[in-house]
Every structure is written in structure tokens, then in C-alpha cells.
Design a protein around this motif. Structure first.
Motif, PDB file in Angstrom:
ATOM      1  N   HIS A  85      -2.563 -14.028   9.732  1.00  0.00           N
ATOM      2  CA  HIS A  85      -1.728 -15.215   9.535  1.00  0.00           C
ATOM      3  C   HIS A  85      -1.833 -15.619   8.068  1.00  0.00           C
ATOM      4  O   HIS A  85      -2.926 -15.860   7.563  1.00  0.00           O
ATOM      5  CB  HIS A  85      -2.179 -16.377  10.414  1.00  0.00           C
ATOM      6  N   VAL A  86      -0.712 -15.666   7.393  1.00  0.00           N
ATOM      7  CA  VAL A  86      -0.685 -16.002   5.971  1.00  0.00           C
ATOM      8  C   VAL A  86      -0.711 -17.520   5.852  1.00  0.00           C
ATOM      9  O   VAL A  86       0.248 -18.206   6.246  1.00  0.00           O
ATOM     10  CB  VAL A  86       0.551 -15.407   5.282  1.00  0.00           C
ATOM     11  N   HIS A  87      -1.788 -18.042   5.306  1.00  0.00           N
ATOM     12  CA  HIS A  87      -1.914 -19.495   5.140  1.00  0.00           C
ATOM     13  C   HIS A  87      -1.042 -19.943   3.964  1.00  0.00           C
ATOM     14  O   HIS A  87      -1.238 -19.524   2.829  1.00  0.00           O
ATOM     15  CB  HIS A  87      -3.375 -19.874   4.863  1.00  0.00           C
ATOM     16  N   ASP A  88      -0.071 -20.805   4.252  1.00  0.00           N
ATOM     17  CA  ASP A  88       0.749 -21.404   3.202  1.00  0.00           C
ATOM     18  C   ASP A  88       0.633 -22.919   3.228  1.00  0.00           C
ATOM     19  O   ASP A  88       1.521 -23.627   2.736  1.00  0.00           O
ATOM     20  CB  ASP A  88       2.218 -20.987   3.334  1.00  0.00           C
ATOM     21  N   GLU A  89      -0.452 -23.420   3.803  1.00  0.00           N
ATOM     22  CA  GLU A  89      -0.748 -24.850   3.839  1.00  0.00           C
ATOM     23  C   GLU A  89      -2.251 -24.995   4.006  1.00  0.00           C
ATOM     24  O   GLU A  89      -2.977 -24.010   4.138  1.00  0.00           O
ATOM     25  CB  GLU A  89      -0.009 -25.520   4.997  1.00  0.00           C
ATOM     26  N   SER A  90      -2.715 -26.217   3.958  1.00  0.00           N
ATOM     27  CA  SER A  90      -4.141 -26.452   4.098  1.00  0.00           C
ATOM     28  C   SER A  90      -4.623 -25.964   5.455  1.00  0.00           C
ATOM     29  O   SER A  90      -3.968 -26.161   6.479  1.00  0.00           O
ATOM     30  CB  SER A  90      -4.452 -27.946   3.940  1.00  0.00           C
ATOM     31  N   THR A  91      -5.786 -25.288   5.464  1.00  0.00           N
ATOM     32  CA  THR A  91      -6.307 -24.745   6.712  1.00  0.00           C
ATOM     33  C   THR A  91      -6.694 -25.844   7.693  1.00  0.00           C
ATOM     34  O   THR A  91      -6.791 -25.586   8.894  1.00  0.00           O
ATOM     35  CB  THR A  91      -7.532 -23.863   6.426  1.00  0.00           C
ATOM     36  N   TYR A  92      -6.917 -27.073   7.212  1.00  0.00           N
ATOM     37  CA  TYR A  92      -7.258 -28.163   8.110  1.00  0.00           C
ATOM     38  C   TYR A  92      -6.030 -28.720   8.832  1.00  0.00           C
ATOM     39  O   TYR A  92      -6.168 -29.348   9.876  1.00  0.00           O
ATOM     40  CB  TYR A  92      -7.934 -29.303   7.338  1.00  0.00           C
ATOM     41  N   TYR A  93      -4.847 -28.503   8.268  1.00  0.00           N
ATOM     42  CA  TYR A  93      -3.629 -29.065   8.848  1.00  0.00           C
ATOM     43  C   TYR A  93      -2.610 -27.960   9.100  1.00  0.00           C
ATOM     44  O   TYR A  93      -1.428 -28.107   8.806  1.00  0.00           O
ATOM     45  CB  TYR A  93      -3.023 -30.126   7.924  1.00  0.00           C
ATOM     46  N   SER A  94      -3.045 -26.833   9.643  1.00  0.00           N
ATOM     47  CA  SER A  94      -2.134 -25.711   9.864  1.00  0.00           C
ATOM     48  C   SER A  94      -1.138 -26.066  10.962  1.00  0.00           C
ATOM     49  O   SER A  94      -1.513 -26.592  12.019  1.00  0.00           O
ATOM     50  CB  SER A  94      -2.918 -24.460  10.257  1.00  0.00           C
ATOM     51  N   SER A  95       0.119 -25.757  10.719  1.00  0.00           N
ATOM     52  CA  SER A  95       1.158 -25.972  11.713  1.00  0.00           C
ATOM     53  C   SER A  95       1.509 -24.698  12.467  1.00  0.00           C
ATOM     54  O   SER A  95       2.303 -24.742  13.408  1.00  0.00           O
ATOM     55  CB  SER A  95       2.425 -26.519  11.042  1.00  0.00           C
ATOM     56  N   ASP A  96       0.929 -23.582  12.068  1.00  0.00           N
ATOM     57  CA  ASP A  96       1.224 -22.311  12.726  1.00  0.00           C
ATOM     58  C   ASP A  96       0.021 -21.403  12.521  1.00  0.00           C
ATOM     59  O   ASP A  96      -0.526 -21.323  11.414  1.00  0.00           O
ATOM     60  CB  ASP A  96       2.487 -21.676  12.144  1.00  0.00           C
ATOM     61  N   LEU A  97      -0.390 -20.734  13.586  1.00  0.00           N
ATOM     62  CA  LEU A  97      -1.535 -19.830  13.518  1.00  0.00           C
ATOM     63  C   LEU A  97      -1.176 -18.429  13.986  1.00  0.00           C
ATOM     64  O   LEU A  97      -2.061 -17.598  14.193  1.00  0.00           O
ATOM     65  CB  LEU A  97      -2.683 -20.375  14.388  1.00  0.00           C
ATOM     66  N   ARG A  98       0.106 -18.147  14.129  1.00  0.00           N
ATOM     67  CA  ARG A  98       0.527 -16.828  14.611  1.00  0.00           C
ATOM     68  C   ARG A  98       0.431 -15.788  13.501  1.00  0.00           C
ATOM     69  O   ARG A  98       0.562 -16.107  12.322  1.00  0.00           O
ATOM     70  CB  ARG A  98       1.965 -16.894  15.123  1.00  0.00           C
ATOM     71  N   PRO A  99       0.230 -14.519  13.874  1.00  0.00           N
ATOM     72  CA  PRO A  99       0.251 -13.461  12.848  1.00  0.00           C
ATOM     73  C   PRO A  99       1.653 -13.241  12.310  1.00  0.00           C
ATOM     74  O   PRO A  99       2.651 -13.737  12.870  1.00  0.00           O
ATOM     75  CB  PRO A  99      -0.271 -12.232  13.605  1.00  0.00           C
ATOM     76  N   THR A 100       1.744 -12.501  11.233  1.00  0.00           N
ATOM     77  CA  THR A 100       3.052 -12.256  10.621  1.00  0.00           C
ATOM     78  C   THR A 100       3.934 -11.395  11.500  1.00  0.00           C
ATOM     79  O   THR A 100       5.131 -11.675  11.649  1.00  0.00           O
ATOM     80  CB  THR A 100       2.846 -11.585   9.257  1.00  0.00           C
ATOM     81  N   ALA A 101       3.378 -10.333  12.088  1.00  0.00           N
ATOM     82  CA  ALA A 101       4.177  -9.405  12.888  1.00  0.00           C
ATOM     83  C   ALA A 101       4.661 -10.068  14.166  1.00  0.00           C
ATOM     84  O   ALA A 101       3.867 -10.654  14.917  1.00  0.00           O
ATOM     85  CB  ALA A 101       3.362  -8.158  13.216  1.00  0.00           C
ATOM     86  N   ARG A 102       5.940  -9.974  14.416  1.00  0.00           N
ATOM     87  CA  ARG A 102       6.512 -10.610  15.595  1.00  0.00           C
ATOM     88  C   ARG A 102       6.056  -9.942  16.881  1.00  0.00           C
ATOM     89  O   ARG A 102       6.068 -10.569  17.946  1.00  0.00           O
ATOM     90  CB  ARG A 102       8.033 -10.577  15.511  1.00  0.00           C
ATOM     91  N   GLN A 103       5.655  -8.663  16.821  1.00  0.00           N
ATOM     92  CA  GLN A 103       5.192  -7.987  18.030  1.00  0.00           C
ATOM     93  C   GLN A 103       3.943  -8.627  18.602  1.00  0.00           C
ATOM     94  O   GLN A 103       3.658  -8.482  19.796  1.00  0.00           O
ATOM     95  CB  GLN A 103       4.901  -6.509  17.742  1.00  0.00           C
ATOM     96  N   LEU A 104       3.163  -9.334  17.775  1.00  0.00           N
ATOM     97  CA  LEU A 104       1.911  -9.929  18.218  1.00  0.00           C
ATOM     98  C   LEU A 104       2.069 -11.379  18.663  1.00  0.00           C
ATOM     99  O   LEU A 104       1.074 -12.009  19.016  1.00  0.00           O
ATOM    100  CB  LEU A 104       0.871  -9.849  17.083  1.00  0.00           C
TER     101      LEU A 104
END
Length: 1011
Positions: A581-600
């Protein structure tokens, strides 16, 4: 969307299979089931790690129901002597995980059990993708008959979904279906025919509705407090307030919606219903000549009272087409007449062409799901109401709500100041939905380089490799080439965004002197050609020929001249890691924790609905016509979906009444919403007004939370309340079982644990990801500027702040307060300050010593009762920012000035020296604390090291005596003696420290070794 999609399944291999009888050698094959179609692979004899590499294509009869289907891959073992089969495991893949061929990658799925007592072990490698390549041939549905033993095993293990079950071959009432695999050599390569990313949108299931866009108008010690001091309460003006608004679904009281006696059919039940007058100006025809040379430059003015909306004009066009919509708030209408005027654009003064008048009392109303109102032709009139010879205009006029389809793209009267609506700034104020780009980690494994050619042959080159994608750079450690070969075996991590239109440039540089480097060669790799990887399995590396430094970065490989190539080579392994999961926000306030690949991606667990109602008591941010005002809009971000409301101009109490929806995949995520002042109308920066965070796990399913949130902003002068934002939030759970099971699963994808990134890499990659998202969203229309994206993503959360350091210290102290309280209570019991309590503790202690099996049940029962008791005092609203915990109320002004300082600093040398000395004093205290903790641990380690011979001798003697005593004494008796010793009466206590404490404090530590 694909016109005739087919489902391709490539069965790659299996690993570590285990048969029921425990034998490691058996014959395995894979059976595939999808949409009443079955295929099987060839049988691999006596192999626990079979490799197939066979591809199958299924026909998709109804693409709209693809999300309801699933693919099953069942691994069987067959005994060719007895013709019996045994179940080895299965894999089930939902239709929501199917992706186009360009996004597909190999993935090894763990085998699942069919029954609870099955012994299943191993993994099955599959590559599943969608394609509409017309050259792909489907398998013949009538093929040689399957072995009866396999069919019998299939009957014993029917599909979980009865709708997808196929009758067995020996069932006379059903259709006989047998299957074989297609030869791999006869299949075309889908990659040759699918050159572009094609996405297939399946019909959503009722329990998994897709994201929808509804644009609607309609405790711890306080700061500066030490232990034992009283705890202040946050000011009420900074606290969250629960409200009871009258929304579209009814009045909200205590989180419950009280439906009206005559409910109104509407999906938008989290906002207030607002009425608008919609005017759609479609086109005009046969307009008269107005200029001397013939023709005219027409535009339309829609006028309702003091409000005017203007369309764009066309040069020399008698039949213009505008197709623009205007929305006027019904509450602000001060007239009963609507005028639609056609004018001719001139340099000096515009000419009047004609108009059409409407009586608002005769305008019809429309409420979705009614069909849109059909526009009609109207003959133009002059100002006296007489028809003119030529000219007609096509219009549609109706009353509607913010639920109307025309609302998002309309020009709103409550969103623009002044008497006219101009086309120049209309695109900067509309409500829009944005999707941030899908981000990938680019892993560059730099292994070695051969045959380097340095500029000076008399010395060993000190070389390193630098990787660059756009403005991102990363470099390896320097390595000496011996004589012309260098070895690194080091990973470099970068961030890339779809679509992959950038290049990865790797240069080998030689450090020839201080701050002087020389490029020996480079490699240019297009990111679109890099292999995608979903796990940490190794794949073959590759040698790349180096180019000369002077060659072009973006030239095609075939166009590069031979003089740009030479014999130097670079050994690399480059991949796009989709398992992170590519963090593009603060790890304390993550709005998404899914991996990049849609298959997962897993199925969603619920729906999050947000109604942005209004704002109140806003502070002025600018001055217009001698009075303070604000031009505000809201931005919300959850996952990849960003929303922006329309801008309300010149209002300190704006009403938005817009509703939006997100799919929720994990409860440990946060919805972030910020309010800003639109500075683009005045060519200025967007000013932040406040932020609200709502954690999904704190919301009860099905409850409507209506609260007024204070908008708090930290300024160099201190914390300031900028106003209040009224929101309505509801979380609807679609699967309680999946929601509860997530609490036992890892927070991040598997790759973060099998191949973790260190903290430094995470912070660097996070900042690079934020820069990419900000650059992409700033190019949208209307743009989300960089300052908005960085504020929403908390880009500066990792910067140093004295205020945050103190807040974290007091948070840690608050956590430890419970331990300190237990210690104080035990001290009071030991000192017999309350004899009754001390006697009861003695009795409880004797009971636990006599019945030690009651210790753990008593502890867990105690925690259970405490939790039940605290349920009465639970929070009734989502948590919000607390100025007391944030240490923002009594903070020193210089500390705030330091927090808002740029990096690197822009302050004077004297001020920087003062702050540096203050930081040194704080660090000295931390240093002393760390030294004391280390000394206690070293004393324990040196007990048996004979560093102090006498102390070690005493300790060994005590250990020997203790061993004999403990061996001869029953444990309950010993535990009772120790307990009564610590609970003894103060008359039997000495005021000096005990002998064991004195002995421990006299032990040596490694402080003697410190310079």
C-alpha cells in the motif's frame, strides 16, 4: 468497456501440495469452474510441485452479472490404478477481482479447505484477466468424457453457489458437459492485441453498491501541567455539538431518523432539501443580422430579479449552441418573472436582439427519478412583448432540488457574487469529484556493473548508481570498481503513478573529487515495460547495455545510434511492486489500506455517506466592498476519491447541502474533510479554515451522526476558531461477519511484513507520493491546489515541533498514569492507611494463593465488568481535535513561530542560536533519562560477569541458597510469605531502602566506559 469480454485463466504451478494419505508423491490436476463451464489441466504424475503453464478462456454470457460470479480452481489428486480422486484444496476468486490483461499479474493463492477437517496445504499460482481479443478461440463445450471417478468426486464436493452448479455426466436429466484444456501453443498472446488499458465495469451487487456521487444543494494531563496538578477542561466553544436538523429523510434525534407522516421519495436523505429554478439554454436559430456587415455575435443573459447569468458568445453565428444550465435559489427569488435575453456582443455597447419571458407561477416542478424536461423552441419578443420576425431560442425551465442531474454542472446564483455570472471563473467554483492516481512502488535492485570505462585509468573509480523518475532520485552507496567491475546488490525504491508515461533513468557516476562527479553511462527504461509483481518472489534479472551520457533520454531503443553504445553493462532487477500500500498521507490518518494491485482487493464491508450541510459563524478571510467576507468550499478525501463542493461566494454562513458516498474496505481508516477559502478568484493561495477527521471504527452502523464541528486552526499567534461546520455522517455495514473478521487480520498488506520498508524509506516515499498526487490534482478543472492537497494529507506531520513533542510526552504520561495509580494504591494498602481495605486485600491474596487457578478467570472477569460499566459513559459522538491534548492553548509564542518556520529556516542567526540552545537543553534531559535506563539494564547483565567479583560472589551464594529453599518449600507457602512481607504493617518497616535495593544500586554499569 469491453464489447465481448472473455475470462482468461492461466494455471501456472502449485507448490508444497500434500495428499490426504500423507504421501508426498501423487498425480495432480486442476479443475476450473466458472459460469457453468468446466475445464481441467493435464495430470502431472508423481510431482508435489507441478508446473502446468496452461491457459483457458471462458465465455461470459452476461457481462452485467460478472460481479455475481466467481471462479473456482480445485486441485485434485488421481490414483490411476483405482481411478479414485482425492481433494487437495481449492481457490475461490470473486468477479470483483477480475482485471484487464494489462493489470493482471501472477499470484499464488493459498489453498482453502472444503470441509473443516480437511488437511490442506500448499499454494496455487494463477493469472486471471479479462480480454475482448477477437482472435481468442473458446474451447469446444462438447469434448471427450471426463473420468467417472473425477465426476464422482465432483458430486461429493458441490459448488457453494447452487446457481453455478452443473449436473454430473451420469445425470440423465441434465446436459452432459465434459472439458479439456486448450493447447498452450494454439493460444494467441493477449498482450499483442490489447495495447491499451481497458477496464470492464461489472454490474454492482445489491450488497456491494459502488461509489456514487451525489452533488446536492439542498484524557491525560493538560499542557504545562505536571503530575498531581488538576486537569483543565477544553473550552465549550472548541467542543463538538450534537444537532437535530430536519434532513431529507426526516428529523434526526439522537442518531435516529424520525420519518415524516408523508415521506418524500429521495435517496438524498442526509441533507436539507433546497429548491432551485433551473434554466437550460440549449441553442438558438435564425437570429437576425445586427452588425453592419451582416451576422451577429450572440450570447444569452438569464435574468431573475437582481441575479444575472451570462453564457459565452459566438463570433458570427446565427445558429449558436450553448447547452448551459443556470440554477437560482428559490429562497432568494424577489420577482415572479424570468427573462431570457439574447444580445449581440459589440466593442462599445452590446445590442439587444430579443427576449423570452416566463411567469414563475406557471413553471413546472420536477423531482427525480422523473425524466428530464424536454426543451422547447420559443419565439423571441421585443421589450414591448411583440414577436420579432426572426429568431428562436430553445429553452427548458423547471423547479427542482439539488438531486437534479443538472445541478453539478449548473452555474449557481448562490455561488457567485455580483450581478453577473461570468464564464471566466465558473469552472473554478463548481463541485467536482476527483480520483487520485493509482500509485506503485518501483523497486530497482542494482546488482553489479561490468566493464566500466573511467576517465582516469590510473585510479580505482569510486562509483554509485543514481535512479531517477521525474523529480525523484535515489542512489546506492559508493563502491570501488576492481578493476572495472562494481558490486552493490542494493534496492532503490521510487514511486510511479498510472498511466506509466515516464522513464526510469539510471546513471552510473564516478566520484572524482569533493563535490565533483562524472557520469560513466546510463540506462533508460520505460515504466510501461516494467514487470508487475504482487509478492516477494524473485524473477530473472537482466543485463542492460549502458548508453553514453550525451545520448537522449527519451529516444527509442531502435533509433539510438551505434556510437551511443559501448561495452559497459549494468545488472538490474526492476519491478513494479503491487503488493504494497503506497502511503500518500499520514500513517496515523490513513483513509485506505488496500494494496496497489486490484487483484488483491477484498470486497467492501460497508458504505460511508457524508452530508455537508452548512457552515456558521465563519471568520472573514478577505475584505470586499469595505466589509469582511469569505469565499468558501469544502474538500473531503477518503481512499482514492476526493470531492470538492461548490464555492459559496461572499457568505459567512454558507449552505452547501451536498451528499457524497464512499465504499469502505477497512474500519481502521479515517475520513478527512477540510474547509478552504477560494483564492483562485483573486489569483491568491487557497487559505485553510479548518479540518475535521472522522474515524470509521468509532461510528455505529446505521446511526446518523449530525454534529457541528468547530473549525480550529493553529496560527503563529495561537489556536483560533474559524467557525463551525455542520455535517451528517452515516456508516452502513453490508457484512457484519467480514467487518468483525477484519479485526483479526493484519492492518497492511502482506508485503509490508514479508519484505518491510524501514521508517526512513516510508517517510521519503510518502513525501514523493504526496508530490505526485498534488501535481496530478492541481491539473484538474477546477484544480485542487498543492496547498490544499498537502493540508489534507498532513504533509508536514513529520516536521519537528516543540508543541507536538510536549503533547506526545503528556500523552505518554497519561498512558502511564494507570500504572502509577496502581502503585500508589498498593503503597497505601501496604502502609495500612485504610485497615478495612488492607484486610480485604489480604483475604483476596490468601484465596488466590490457595486457589491459583482462579487468578486468570478473576482478572478477565474484572476487565469484563469494567467494560460493561464503562458502556454507560461511552462517547456519543465521533472524536474531534482537542486543543488541550494537542497542547495548543498555553503554548509559548516562540514555539509556535518555530513550528511555522520554513525548512531550511528563514530566521535570523541569533534566533536560531537561541532555539538551538533550547533544543540542546531538552535533549540533555532526554540523554540523561536514556543513560539511567541503560545503566539499570547493564547492572542486570553484569551480575554474572564478575565485573565486581564481590557482588557476583554474593549473588551466586544467594542464588544457591534460593535454589535449595525453593526446592524444599511449597510454592503456595512461598508466595504467601512474599505477599505478606510486602503487605506488612508500617511498624515492621524501616525508613531506609531495603537490602536488595541497596545491593542493586551498588552494581557497576558501563558508564565508566563513556568518554
Amino acid at each position: 468497456m469491453m464489447s465481448n469480454p472473455k475470462l482468461g485463466v492461466e494455471v501456472i504451478s502449485a507448490h508444497d501440495l500434500k495428499a490426504k494419505d500423507g504421501q508426498d508423491s501423487f498425480s495432480a490436476f486442476v479443475e476450473l469452474r466458472f459460469n457453468e463451464q468446466r475445464f481441467r489441466t493435464t495430470t502431472k504424475d508423481h510431482d508435489a510441485n507441478p508446473v502446468w503453464n496452461e491457459t483457458f478462456y471462458f465465455n461470459i454470457t452476461n457481462p452485467d452479472n460478472l460481479a455475481d460470479l466467481s471462479l473456482e480452481a480445485i486441485v485434485h489428486s488421481i490414483d490411476k490404478v483405482s481411478q479414485s480422486t482425492s481433494f487437495l484444496g481449492k481457490v475461490r476468486i470473486h468477479g470483483t477481482s477480475f482485471v484487464p490483461y494489462s493489470d493482471a499479474a501472477e499470484w499464488y493463492y493459498p489453498l482453502e479447505k472444503r470441509r473443516f477437517f480437511d488437511r490442506v496445504k500448499g499454494e496455487l499460482g494463477l493469472k486471471v484477466f479479462l480480454t475482448d481479443d477477437p482472435s481468442v478461440r473458446l474451447s469446444n463445450p462438447i469434448l471427450p468424457e471426463l473420468d467417472s471417478a473425477v465426476a464422482a468426486d465432483m458430486q461429493a464436493a458441490p459448488d457453494q453457489n447452487p446457481a453455478q452448479q452443473v449436473p454430473p455426466p451420469n445425470d440423465k436429466g441434465g446436459t452432459r458437459r465434459t472439458f479439456h484444456n486448450l493447447p498452450p501453443t494454439s493460444l494467441p498472446n493477449p498482450n499483442n492485441s490489447v495495447q491499451q488499458n481497458q477496464y470492464f465495469a461489472a454490474a454492482p451487487r445489491p450488497d456491494q453498491p459502488p461509489p456514487r456521487f451525489f452533488a446536492m444543494n439542498g484524557p491525560g494531563p493538560g499542557p504545562g501541567l505536571g503530575p498531581g496538578q488538576p486537569m483543565p477542561i477544553q473550552p465549550n466553544d472548541y467542543s463538538i455539538r450534537e444537532t437535530s436538523p430536519n434532513l431529507g429523510g426526516g428529523r434526526v434525534v439522537g442518531g435516529r431518523v424520525i420519518r415524516p407522516q408523508q415521506p418524500v421519495s429521495s435517496t438524498y436523505d442526509l441533507v436539507e432539501r433546497m429548491q432551485f429554478l433551473f434554466v437550460r439554454v440549449v441553442r438558438a436559430r435564425d437570429l437576425p443580422n445586427m452588425d453592419i456587415g451582416g451576422g451577429l455575435d450572440p450570447y444569452v443573459v438569464v435574468k431573475v430579479g437582481n441575479y444575472k447569468g451570462t453564457t459565452k458568445y459566438f463570433n458570427k453565428d446565427k445558429n449558436p449552441e450553448w447547452n448551459e444550465v443556470f440554477a437560482f435559489s428559490k429562497d432568494r427569488l424577489q420577482t415572479h418573472v424570468l427573462e431570457v435575453q439574447v444580445h449581440d456582443k459589440d466593442l462599445v455597447k452590446d445590442d439587444f436582439v430579443g427576449l423570452v419571458r416566463f411567469d414563475l407561477s406557471e413553471v413546472p416542478s420536477r423531482v427525480p427519478p422523473d425524466s428530464p424536461l424536454a426543451p422547447q423552441w420559443y419565439r423571441l419578443e421585443d421589450r414591448r412583448g411583440e414577436k420579432i420576425p426572426r429568431g428562436e431560442v430553445m429553452l427548458a425551465v423547471w423547479f427542482g432540488t439539488q438531486a437534479d442531474e443538472a445541478f453539478p454542472d449548473a452555474w449557481h446564483s448562490d455561488s457567485l457574487a455580483g450581478p453577473e455570472i461570468s464564464a471566466t471563473n465558473s469552472s473554478l467554483i463548481r463541485s467536482k469529484v476527483f480520483h487520485s492516481p493509482r500509485l506503485w512502488y518501483v523497486r530497482v535492485n542494482v546488482i553489479e556493473a561490468h566493464d566500466l570505462v573511467p576517465s582516469e585509468m590510473s585510479r580505482l573509480p569510486d562509483v554509485f548508481v543514481k535512479a531517477q523518475i521525474g523529480n525523484q532520485t535515489a542512489r546506492t552507496r559508493p563502491a570501488q570498481a576492481r578493476p572495472t567491475n562494481a558490486f552493490w546488490n542494493e534496492d532503490l525504491m521510487l514511486v510511479a503513478a498510472e498511466p506509466f508515461d515516464e522513464y526510469l533513468v539510471l546513471t552510473i557516476e564516478d566520484r572524482v573529487g569533493p563535490n565533483r562527479e562524472e557520469t560513466l553511462g546510463k540506462v533508460i527504461i520505460q515504466l510501461a515495460t516494467v514487470q508487475k509483481r504482487l509478492d516477494d518472489r524473485l524473477f530473472p534479472s537482466k543485463w542492460y547495455n549502458l548508453q553514453r551520457p550525451s545520448s537522449s533520454d527519451v529516444d527509442d531503443e531502435g533509433r539510438r545510434s551505434d556510437r551511443d553504445r559501448f561495452t559497459s553493462k549494468l545488472h538490474l532487477r526492476v519491478s513494479l511492486d503491487g503488493g504494497y500500500h503506497v502511503h500518500d498521507e499520514s500513517t496515523y490518518y490513513s483513509s485506505d489500506l488496500r494494496p496497489t494491485a486490484r487483484q488483491l482487493w477484498k470486497p467492501s464491508i460497508g458504505i460511508l455517506e457524508l452530508g455537508i450541510l452548512s457552515a456558521d459563524r465563519l471568520q472573514p478571510t478577505k475584505t470586499r466592498e469595505g466589509k469582511g467576507t469569505a469565499d468558501t468550499f469544502c474538500v473531503a478525501r477518503y481512499g482514492h476519491k476526493w470531492i470538492r463542493t461548490r464555492t459559496i461566494i461572499d457568505s459567512l454562513s454558507p449552505k452547501y447541502n451536498e451528499q457524497y458516498t464512499w465504499e469502505v474496505y477497512d474500519p481502521a481508516t479515517v475520513l478527512t474533510l477540510g474547509m478552504f477559502d477560494n483564492g483562485q478568484l483573486g489569483n491568491d493561495r487557497d487559505m485553510k479554515i479548518g479540518k475535521v477527521r472522522i474515524r470509521i471504527s468509532t461510528l455505529e452502523a446505521g446511526r446518523v451522526y449530525t454534529h457541528s464541528y468547530p473549525l480550529l486552526v493553529l496560527h503563529p499567534s495561537g489556536v483560533k476558531k474559524m467557525g463551525e461546520l455542520h455535517l451528517a455522517v452515516r456508516f452502513s455495514c453490508t457484512s457484519v461477519v467480514n467487518l468483525m473478521s477484519l479485526y483479526a487480520k493484519p492492518l497492511l498488506p502482506k508485503m509490508h511484513y514479508t519484505r518491510p520498508l524501514n521508517i526512513f524509506q516510508t517517510n521519503v516515499l510518502r513525501q514523493q507520493a504526496i508530490n505526485i498526487v498534488a501535481a496530478r490534482l492541481s491539473r484538474a478543472e477546477p484544480p485542487l491546489r498543492r496547498e490544499v492537497v498537502e493540508y489534507m494529507c498532513d504533509a508536514d506531520s513529520h516536521f519537528w515541533s516543540m508543541r507536538r513533542s510536549k503533547a506526545n510526552f503528556y500523552r505518554l504520561y497519561s498512558v502511564c498514569q494507570g500504572v502509577f495509580a496502581v502503585g500508589r494504591w498498593f503503597g497505601e494498602v501496604s502502609l495500612w492507611k485504610n485497615p478495612v481495605t488492607t484486610v480485604l486485600v489480604h483475604l483476596l491474596f490468601v484465596m488466590l494463593v490457595c486457589f491459583p487457578e482462579l487468578i486468570l478467570p478473576t482478572a478477565f472477569l474484572y476487565m469484563f465488568l469494567i467494560g460493561i460499566w464503562n458502556y454507560r459513559f461511552r462517547e456519543k459522538h465521533p472524536p474531534h481535535m482537542d486543543t488541550r491534548i494537542s497542547y495548543a492553548e498555553n503554548v509559548h509564542p516562540d514555539e509556535l513561530d518555530e513550528e511555522f518556520d520554513t525548512f531550511p529556516t528563514s530566521k535570523s542567526a541569533d534566533l536560531v542560536r537561541y532555539r538551538y540552545d533550547r533544543l540542546r537543553s531538552v535533549a540533555a534531559k532526554v540523554q540523561s533519562l536514556m543513560g539511567d535506563i541503560a545503566a539499570q539494564g547493564e547492572r542486570i547483565q553484569l551480575l554474572l560477569s564478575w565485573r565486581d567479583p564481590r557482588a557476583t560472589s554474593i549473588f551466586l551464594t544467594i542464588c544457591l541458597i534460593a535454589a535449595v529453599v525453593l526446592y524444599a518449600t511449597p510454592f503456595p507457602l512461598l508466595a504467601a510469605f512474599v505477599g505478606f512481607y510486602f503487605l506488612r504493617h508500617p511498624k515492621f518497616r524501616a525508613r531506609l531502602p531495603a537490602a536488595p535495593v541497596n545491593f542493586f544500586r551498588r552494581l557497576p554499569a558501563k558508564t565508566d566506559y563513556i568518554l
